[in-house]
Scaffold this motif. Structure first.
Motif, PDB file in Angstrom:
ATOM      1  N   LYS A  71       0.826  -1.199   0.000  1.00  0.00           N
ATOM      2  CA  LYS A  71       0.000   0.000   0.000  1.00  0.00           C
ATOM      3  C   LYS A  71       0.866   1.258   0.000  1.00  0.00           C
ATOM      4  N   THR A  72       1.955   1.236   0.758  1.00  0.00           N
ATOM      5  CA  THR A  72       2.842   2.394   0.829  1.00  0.00           C
ATOM      6  C   THR A  72       3.506   2.669  -0.508  1.00  0.00           C
ATOM      7  N   ALA A  77       3.874   5.996  -5.575  1.00  0.00           N
ATOM      8  CA  ALA A  77       3.833   6.062  -7.037  1.00  0.00           C
ATOM      9  C   ALA A  77       2.587   6.814  -7.524  1.00  0.00           C
ATOM     10  N   SER A  78       1.465   6.642  -6.840  1.00  0.00           N
ATOM     11  CA  SER A  78       0.236   7.334  -7.236  1.00  0.00           C
ATOM     12  C   SER A  78       0.374   8.837  -7.053  1.00  0.00           C
ATOM     13  N   ALA A  79       1.010   9.252  -5.956  1.00  0.00           N
ATOM     14  CA  ALA A  79       1.222  10.683  -5.715  1.00  0.00           C
ATOM     15  C   ALA A  79       2.127  11.280  -6.788  1.00  0.00           C
ATOM     16  N   GLN A 158       1.207  17.051  -3.723  1.00  0.00           N
ATOM     17  CA  GLN A 158       1.405  15.640  -4.060  1.00  0.00           C
ATOM     18  C   GLN A 158       2.823  15.174  -3.757  1.00  0.00           C
ATOM     19  N   LEU A 159       3.795  16.056  -3.891  1.00  0.00           N
ATOM     20  CA  LEU A 159       5.163  15.690  -3.506  1.00  0.00           C
ATOM     21  C   LEU A 159       5.269  15.465  -2.003  1.00  0.00           C
ATOM     22  N   LEU A 246       4.775   3.714 -13.416  1.00  0.00           N
ATOM     23  CA  LEU A 246       4.980   5.161 -13.434  1.00  0.00           C
ATOM     24  C   LEU A 246       6.084   5.534 -14.422  1.00  0.00           C
ATOM     25  N   LEU A 247       7.184   4.793 -14.422  1.00  0.00           N
ATOM     26  CA  LEU A 247       8.289   5.086 -15.331  1.00  0.00           C
ATOM     27  C   LEU A 247       7.864   4.905 -16.787  1.00  0.00           C
ATOM     28  N   ASP A 248       7.090   3.890 -17.069  1.00  0.00           N
ATOM     29  CA  ASP A 248       6.589   3.673 -18.433  1.00  0.00           C
ATOM     30  C   ASP A 248       5.722   4.852 -18.874  1.00  0.00           C
ATOM     31  N   ARG A 249       4.887   5.345 -17.955  1.00  0.00           N
ATOM     32  CA  ARG A 249       4.018   6.470 -18.291  1.00  0.00           C
ATOM     33  C   ARG A 249       4.844   7.735 -18.553  1.00  0.00           C
TER      34      ARG A 249
END
Length: 254
Positions: A71-72, A77-79, A158-159, A246-249
């Motif tokens: 979850k963490t 990654a979502s943020a 978000q950061l 995230l990196l792919d995006r």
């Protein structure tokens, strides 16, 4: 994973069979009305119950630990994904500067920090420096107009969320099962295997098969607990899947 498990199982099986042979060789066989046999059965039933209770409790603990780590990592990654979307509304130079630093940080998380968490149960210094550089750049972004200021505020918010998740990930990397639980598991497992082997059990094919199955099951459960003890370390650990996505995006949008 199988070879790793066999490295633990083989010596435990050899020790159990040796204890069984010693018990059969020097122990006194049970008589049909032997009072000691009845006492032995009461003791072994109590040991099994206590071991099963402790094992079940520990399995729940390590599973919750694993889920918390997952979850963490997903929250961090979502943020960062939200940072990327907010950065789309910033001027081109600010957007590109943020995205480049996010790509560097995300790549280091996957390539350097995850192996460090796996092997050393610690965070990577170089990755932390990349994170500090990202935060520093975002804080120092110049204000252009009211609309830009609003999106810069979203980026910083978000950061901050990602930074909190990163700190939690660092704590979860080092946290593990308390030693008192390991002591209870190991003592209980030793008694589970030693009592039937040493207390006058006959050395027969049936007894050997029974203790082999018992030793394999007990060792397997302890091995499972050990591999899940730290959420980001071991054969069963949280993968960097969220950061890879995230990196792919980020790469596609660059």
């Amino acid at each position: 994973m199988l070879m790793h498990f066999l490295m633990y199982l083989v010596p435990i099986l050899l020790g159990t069979m040796g204890a069984l042979w010693l018990g059969a060789r020097f122990g006194r066989p049970w008589s049909p009305q032997d009072e000691q046999k009845q006492n032995f059965e009461h003791v072994t039933s109590l040991v099994r119950m206590l071991f099963a209770f402790t094992l079940a409790f520990v399995v729940v603990l390590v599973w919750q630990e694993y889920q918390a780590g997952q979850k963490t990592a997903t929250a961090e990654a979502s943020a960062l994904t939200e940072v990327n979307w907010a950065a789309l509304e910033l001027p081109a130079d600010q957007r590109d500067g943020l995205r480049q630093r996010m790509i560097v940080y995300t790549h280091k998380v996957i390539a350097q920090e995850w192996p460090a968490m796996q092997d050393k149960l610690t965070m990577d210094t170089d990755t932390r420096n990349a994170w500090d550089d990202l935060r520093r750049y975002a804080v120092q972004l110049p204000t252009v107009d009211a609309r830009t200021t609003d999106f810069q505020h979203r980026v910083l918010t978000q950061l901050e969320t990602a930074g909190q998740a990163r700190r939690e990930r660092g704590n979860e990397t080092q946290s593990g099962l308390p030693s008192v639980f390991w002591a209870g598991l190991l003592v209980g497992a030793a008694m589970m295997l030693a009592l039937p082997a040493l207390w006058g059990t006959r050395f027969t094919t049936r007894s050997v098969l029974f203790l082999t199955v018992l030793a394999t099951c007990v060792t397997g459960m302890l091995f499972l607990v050990g591999e899940m003890d730290h959420a980001f370390s071991g054969e069963i650990s949280v993968p960097p899947t969220a950061f890879q996505e995230l990196l792919d995006r980020l790469d596609r949008l660059s």
